[in-house]
Design a protein around this motif. Structure first.
Motif, PDB file in Angstrom:
ATOM      1  N   VAL A  49      -9.411   8.275 -44.875  1.00  0.00           N
ATOM      2  CA  VAL A  49      -8.169   8.408 -45.631  1.00  0.00           C
ATOM      3  C   VAL A  49      -7.128   8.981 -44.676  1.00  0.00           C
ATOM      4  O   VAL A  49      -7.408   9.936 -43.940  1.00  0.00           O
ATOM      5  CB  VAL A  49      -8.352   9.347 -46.844  1.00  0.00           C
ATOM      6  CG1 VAL A  49      -7.022   9.624 -47.516  1.00  0.00           C
ATOM      7  CG2 VAL A  49      -9.330   8.737 -47.838  1.00  0.00           C
ATOM      8  N   MET A  50      -5.939   8.405 -44.686  1.00  0.00           N
ATOM      9  CA  MET A  50      -4.910   8.852 -43.748  1.00  0.00           C
ATOM     10  C   MET A  50      -3.550   8.887 -44.415  1.00  0.00           C
ATOM     11  O   MET A  50      -3.172   7.955 -45.132  1.00  0.00           O
ATOM     12  CB  MET A  50      -4.858   7.926 -42.534  1.00  0.00           C
ATOM     13  CG  MET A  50      -3.882   8.385 -41.457  1.00  0.00           C
ATOM     14  SD  MET A  50      -3.953   7.342 -39.974  1.00  0.00           S
ATOM     15  CE  MET A  50      -3.252   5.809 -40.580  1.00  0.00           C
ATOM     16  N   ALA A  51      -2.857   9.982 -44.191  1.00  0.00           N
ATOM     17  CA  ALA A  51      -1.478  10.068 -44.668  1.00  0.00           C
ATOM     18  C   ALA A  51      -0.626   9.055 -43.915  1.00  0.00           C
ATOM     19  O   ALA A  51      -0.850   8.786 -42.734  1.00  0.00           O
ATOM     20  CB  ALA A  51      -0.938  11.476 -44.447  1.00  0.00           C
ATOM     21  N   THR A  52       0.334   8.479 -44.592  1.00  0.00           N
ATOM     22  CA  THR A  52       1.163   7.434 -44.001  1.00  0.00           C
ATOM     23  C   THR A  52       2.261   8.054 -43.146  1.00  0.00           C
ATOM     24  O   THR A  52       3.011   8.916 -43.601  1.00  0.00           O
ATOM     25  CB  THR A  52       1.784   6.580 -45.099  1.00  0.00           C
ATOM     26  OG1 THR A  52       0.730   6.046 -45.911  1.00  0.00           O
ATOM     27  CG2 THR A  52       2.583   5.449 -44.506  1.00  0.00           C
ATOM     28  N   HIS A  53       2.313   7.650 -41.884  1.00  0.00           N
ATOM     29  CA  HIS A  53       3.335   8.116 -40.956  1.00  0.00           C
ATOM     30  C   HIS A  53       3.961   6.919 -40.254  1.00  0.00           C
ATOM     31  O   HIS A  53       3.306   5.893 -40.047  1.00  0.00           O
ATOM     32  CB  HIS A  53       2.755   9.061 -39.909  1.00  0.00           C
ATOM     33  CG  HIS A  53       2.463  10.424 -40.425  1.00  0.00           C
ATOM     34  ND1 HIS A  53       1.487  10.676 -41.359  1.00  0.00           N
ATOM     35  CD2 HIS A  53       3.028  11.626 -40.129  1.00  0.00           C
ATOM     36  CE1 HIS A  53       1.448  11.982 -41.613  1.00  0.00           C
ATOM     37  NE2 HIS A  53       2.373  12.577 -40.875  1.00  0.00           N
ATOM     38  N   ILE A  54       5.177   7.100 -39.837  1.00  0.00           N
ATOM     39  CA  ILE A  54       5.861   6.016 -39.143  1.00  0.00           C
ATOM     40  C   ILE A  54       5.262   5.773 -37.755  1.00  0.00           C
ATOM     41  O   ILE A  54       5.357   4.688 -37.193  1.00  0.00           O
ATOM     42  CB  ILE A  54       7.382   6.335 -39.026  1.00  0.00           C
ATOM     43  CG1 ILE A  54       8.149   5.071 -38.605  1.00  0.00           C
ATOM     44  CG2 ILE A  54       7.631   7.485 -38.042  1.00  0.00           C
ATOM     45  CD1 ILE A  54       9.652   5.231 -38.700  1.00  0.00           C
ATOM     46  N   ASP A  55       4.601   6.821 -37.184  1.00  0.00           N
ATOM     47  CA  ASP A  55       4.060   6.705 -35.840  1.00  0.00           C
ATOM     48  C   ASP A  55       2.535   6.663 -35.841  1.00  0.00           C
ATOM     49  O   ASP A  55       1.885   7.146 -34.923  1.00  0.00           O
ATOM     50  CB  ASP A  55       4.543   7.874 -34.969  1.00  0.00           C
ATOM     51  CG  ASP A  55       4.169   9.228 -35.573  1.00  0.00           C
ATOM     52  OD1 ASP A  55       3.732   9.253 -36.728  1.00  0.00           O
ATOM     53  OD2 ASP A  55       4.324  10.249 -34.861  1.00  0.00           O
ATOM     54  N   LEU A 104      -2.400  13.091 -51.002  1.00  0.00           N
ATOM     55  CA  LEU A 104      -3.760  12.596 -51.071  1.00  0.00           C
ATOM     56  C   LEU A 104      -4.740  13.707 -51.450  1.00  0.00           C
ATOM     57  O   LEU A 104      -4.586  14.855 -51.044  1.00  0.00           O
ATOM     58  CB  LEU A 104      -4.179  12.011 -49.722  1.00  0.00           C
ATOM     59  CG  LEU A 104      -3.256  10.952 -49.117  1.00  0.00           C
ATOM     60  CD1 LEU A 104      -3.823  10.436 -47.806  1.00  0.00           C
ATOM     61  CD2 LEU A 104      -3.044   9.792 -50.081  1.00  0.00           C
ATOM     62  N   ARG A 105      -5.745  13.331 -52.220  1.00  0.00           N
ATOM     63  CA  ARG A 105      -6.843  14.222 -52.586  1.00  0.00           C
ATOM     64  C   ARG A 105      -8.142  13.552 -52.158  1.00  0.00           C
ATOM     65  O   ARG A 105      -8.412  12.405 -52.527  1.00  0.00           O
ATOM     66  CB  ARG A 105      -6.855  14.475 -54.090  1.00  0.00           C
ATOM     67  CG  ARG A 105      -8.047  15.307 -54.575  1.00  0.00           C
ATOM     68  CD  ARG A 105      -7.908  15.665 -56.032  1.00  0.00           C
ATOM     69  NE  ARG A 105      -8.997  16.526 -56.488  1.00  0.00           N
ATOM     70  CZ  ARG A 105      -8.869  17.437 -57.459  1.00  0.00           C
ATOM     71  NH1 ARG A 105      -7.694  17.612 -58.065  1.00  0.00           N
ATOM     72  NH2 ARG A 105      -9.895  18.177 -57.807  1.00  0.00           N
ATOM     73  N   SER A 107      -0.759  16.292 -47.387  1.00  0.00           N
ATOM     74  CA  SER A 107       0.632  16.063 -47.785  1.00  0.00           C
ATOM     75  C   SER A 107       1.479  16.038 -46.529  1.00  0.00           C
ATOM     76  O   SER A 107       1.644  17.070 -45.862  1.00  0.00           O
ATOM     77  CB  SER A 107       1.116  17.172 -48.730  1.00  0.00           C
ATOM     78  OG  SER A 107       2.461  16.951 -49.116  1.00  0.00           O
ATOM     79  N   GLY A 108       1.992  14.861 -46.197  1.00  0.00           N
ATOM     80  CA  GLY A 108       2.761  14.740 -44.962  1.00  0.00           C
ATOM     81  C   GLY A 108       1.877  15.032 -43.765  1.00  0.00           C
ATOM     82  O   GLY A 108       0.809  14.446 -43.593  1.00  0.00           O
ATOM     83  N   SER A 109       2.282  16.011 -42.950  1.00  0.00           N
ATOM     84  CA  SER A 109       1.531  16.346 -41.745  1.00  0.00           C
ATOM     85  C   SER A 109       0.599  17.530 -41.943  1.00  0.00           C
ATOM     86  O   SER A 109      -0.004  18.011 -40.984  1.00  0.00           O
ATOM     87  CB  SER A 109       2.505  16.661 -40.599  1.00  0.00           C
ATOM     88  OG  SER A 109       3.342  17.756 -40.954  1.00  0.00           O
ATOM     89  N   SER A 110       0.471  18.007 -43.183  1.00  0.00           N
ATOM     90  CA  SER A 110      -0.391  19.164 -43.430  1.00  0.00           C
ATOM     91  C   SER A 110      -1.664  18.744 -44.167  1.00  0.00           C
ATOM     92  O   SER A 110      -1.665  17.790 -44.948  1.00  0.00           O
ATOM     93  CB  SER A 110       0.342  20.228 -44.253  1.00  0.00           C
ATOM     94  OG  SER A 110       0.513  19.798 -45.589  1.00  0.00           O
ATOM     95  N   ALA A 111      -2.725  19.487 -43.902  1.00  0.00           N
ATOM     96  CA  ALA A 111      -4.003  19.298 -44.604  1.00  0.00           C
ATOM     97  C   ALA A 111      -4.568  20.679 -44.886  1.00  0.00           C
ATOM     98  O   ALA A 111      -4.626  21.522 -43.991  1.00  0.00           O
ATOM     99  CB  ALA A 111      -4.967  18.474 -43.764  1.00  0.00           C
ATOM    100  N   ARG A 112      -4.988  20.918 -46.119  1.00  0.00           N
ATOM    101  CA  ARG A 112      -5.528  22.238 -46.446  1.00  0.00           C
ATOM    102  C   ARG A 112      -6.589  22.128 -47.537  1.00  0.00           C
ATOM    103  O   ARG A 112      -6.609  21.172 -48.326  1.00  0.00           O
ATOM    104  CB  ARG A 112      -4.419  23.192 -46.897  1.00  0.00           C
ATOM    105  CG  ARG A 112      -3.713  22.797 -48.186  1.00  0.00           C
ATOM    106  CD  ARG A 112      -2.584  23.780 -48.514  1.00  0.00           C
ATOM    107  NE  ARG A 112      -1.884  23.435 -49.739  1.00  0.00           N
ATOM    108  CZ  ARG A 112      -2.243  23.880 -50.952  1.00  0.00           C
ATOM    109  NH1 ARG A 112      -3.296  24.683 -51.078  1.00  0.00           N
ATOM    110  NH2 ARG A 112      -1.548  23.538 -52.023  1.00  0.00           N
TER     111      ARG A 112
END
Length: 617
Positions: A22-28, A118-119, A195-200
């Motif tokens: 699973v991966m958060a969507t980023h432009i790069d 994402l969860r 969420s974005g560039s963070s994961a916790r």
């Protein structure tokens, strides 16, 4: 999507074959996308703008559904339970999907995308575990360490390896570590929020509390165990199960028989004359008419002190294998299971943790009822030869979880000897072995000091509950490793006693439910009830395989000493080479000394295998 109720006889069988990320969507994120695609992962879920966020190597084995505008859920079709439509899924807040996620993660993984947040969640026992890493500001989560390893190419984490070598270690506060720098595991009882560039980590688990009397607890345990076994066997015509002659695996046989399920029982034996489980297993099998498949004695398979490299590449990503000493036996067992026609095998892992005495029991008994605790303390004093004064001090000690961690950390730093009562607190004393190097000692102290200063909230409300839950998460990790190594066999390795509903039923029962003047594991005995012979749980000696380990060590110690003339552990600076070799050649006469030697060999074998197969150090 395929219907969730369908019989699952696909690549998911065995649990180790399914791979997802699973991966958060980023432009790069193009480099990461290429890295996932190159590992055979295909995108199967997309955001409304068409960007992929869920990837797997088994697209046909996933259920993906948009349940509300902006809310998409997904989970593997190995989920076994009530229809998913019975749970409301209209929430537009990823933090409010606990009911649905909790239902699915009784047996499988659950992922969700709620408006780009994402969860990712696995099972409490960590049999289905989530790992994650972040590189270039992009968090990626997966059920496979190998997926993340190939993305970020990490180095070995020396601190994690040093902690592995410790003879006693609390599980929960260190549960986020893997043996690779930059790759983390999600804490037990938590889900991963990206969420974005963070994961916790986000905590979802809570101790249910002790609200059931003995008879109510026994009913709850049996009901949850029936449910776990029926759900697991729904798609299998025949299953297999360990029948050691001990209480835990044999109890599973009794319940399966009572439920009318056909099963093939397997066992091995010990060289110890004091281990009477063989006689009990034969007696039970004959009484019930079960055809018992018996493999050679475990000592004939054991590789406890063998440095032969591990050849399973998937196993190397998991780190040192907890059950490496039984690898040859499990190889034969997997083959025998497959020949029996079973693709689902039950083990009795978790029974001691749920139903037997544990170090934290004394304090929990006192909190429950001081008068009753005094009687049980007297029983422990005589039956286990523990000083009554020591047990009483442990019962009266009111330290919190954090205070205990801080005290243990300070004792390690100052090299002070632990008080005898400390062994019965939240966390066992942590004595760094004498064969550690100064550098290895510093790694352990630094890591544990940081944790003690800012620990997670305990998983249990009292020491007994905490240790029970921690132990179940450890056993779940053993199952996960089994599934990883034996994925090609198509066998689904399960331990129903690690099921979250069975755990909840036990935790809701009183601490005193673990004690009876006549029976061992009285709560388990009451739960199984008339399905077992009336005297099966009567007090007896426990199965002991220590003799087998002593015999093997005696045969191997000279060769092992020579083979350790060069050491990868010493090269990493974790151990004092000469002291470590001496400890392996001449461990103390206690079981703890052999445990040290076994851990050294397991870690050394893993390091040598990593160097040989992956070329990394």
């Amino acid at each position: 999507p395929p219907p969730i109720e369908r019989s699952v006889r696909s690549a998911l069988r065995g649990g180790g074959k399914l791979k997802f990320a699973v991966m958060a969507t980023h432009i790069d994120s193009s480099r990461h996308l290429e890295g996932l695609f190159s590992q055979g992962l295909k995108d199967i879920a997309w955001t409304p703008s068409g960007q992929p966020w869920l990837f797997t190597d088994s697209p046909n084995d996933w259920y993906v559904k948009t349940v509300h505008p902006g809310v998409e859920i997904a989970f593997p079709t190995d989920y076994r339970g009530p229809g998913i439509d019975q749970v409301p899924t209209t929430s537009s807040d990823v933090d409010k999907l606990d009911g649905l996620a909790g239902q699915v993660t009784r047996t499988s993984f659950f992922v969700a995308n709620v408006n780009g947040v994402l969860r990712v969640q696995g099972t409490l026992c960590t049999r289905k575990q989530v790992f994650w890493s972040t590189e270039d500001g992009i968090p990626v989560a997966s059920n496979k360490i190998s997926v993340l390893h190939r993305l970020i190419r990490p180095k070995i984490d020396r601190s994690a390896l040093a902690l592995y070598l410790m003879p006693s270690l609390p599980q929960q506060p260190l549960a986020d570590r893997t043996h690779w720098k930059g790759i983390n595991a999600v804490f037990a009882g938590n889900w991963l929020k990206i969420s974005g560039s963070s994961a916790r980590n986000v905590r979802w688990w809570s101790d249910p509390g002790r609200d059931l009397e003995f008879k109510e607890g026994a009913v709850a345990v049996r009901s949850s165990l029936n449910s776990a076994l029926l759900n697991a066997t729904a798609a299998s015509d025949i299953v297999s199960v360990d029948l050691s002659g001990g209480m835990d695996s044999t109890s599973l046989c009794f319940v399966l028989h009572d439920l009318g399920r056909t099963f093939a029982p397997f066992r091995t034996s010990s060289l110890s004359a004091s281990n009477d489980e063989t006689r009990r297993a034969h007696g039970v099998a004959q009484s019930y008419g079960w055809s018992l498949r018996e493999l050679r004695p475990l000592a004939e398979y054991s590789s406890t002190f063998d440095l032969a490299p591990e050849t399973s590449v998937p196993a190397l990503y998991e780190g040192p294998i907890a059950w490496a000493a039984s690898r040859r036996y499990l190889d034969d067992l997997a083959l025998a299971i497959a020949k029996s026609g079973s693709n689902l095998h039950f083990m009795g892992l978790g029974g001691d943790e749920l139903f037997d005495y544990m170090p934290g029991t004394v304090r929990s008994l006192w909190l429950e009822s001081a008068p009753r605790a005094l009687g049980i303390i007297r029983h422990l004093q005589t039956s286990r030869r523990i000083k009554g004064r020591t047990l009483l001090r442990a019962a009266l000690r009111g330290d919190s979880y954090q205070q205990t961690l801080e005290r243990v950390s300070l004792a390690m730093q100052q090299r002070t000897k632990a008080d005898a009562s400390d062994r019965y607190s939240w966390v066992p004393p942590m004595e760094i072995p004498h064969w550690f190097s100064d550098e290895g000692r510093a790694l352990v102290i630094e890591k544990f000091s940081t944790i003690a200063a800012h620990p997670p909230a305990p998983l249990g409300n009292d020491p007994l509950a905490q240790q029970t839950i921690e132990s179940i998460t450890f056993q779940g990790g053993v199952l996960r490793q089994l599934s990883e190594v034996y994925a090609a066999s198509g066998i689904d390795w399960q331990a129903p006693l690690t099921d979250i509903e069975v755990l909840r039923a036990v935790l809701r029962s009183r601490a005193s439910a673990r004690f009876h003047p006549d029976n061992d594991k009285p709560l388990l005995a009451a739960a199984v009830g008339s399905a077992a012979p009336h005297d099966f749980y009567h007090k007896r000696r426990r199965g002991d395989f220590t003799t087998d380990v002593h015999v093997e060590h005696g045969k191997r110690r000279r060769a092992l000493f020579d083979e350790l003339s060069e050491s990868a552990l010493a090269d990493l600076g974790i151990v004092d080479h000469a002291a470590m070799r001496a400890a392996v050649y001449e461990p103390s006469s206690t079981d703890l000394g052999l445990f040290d030697a076994e851990h050294i060999v397991t870690a050394e074998r893993w390091l040598r295998s990593v160097e040989q197969i992956t070329g990394r150090n």
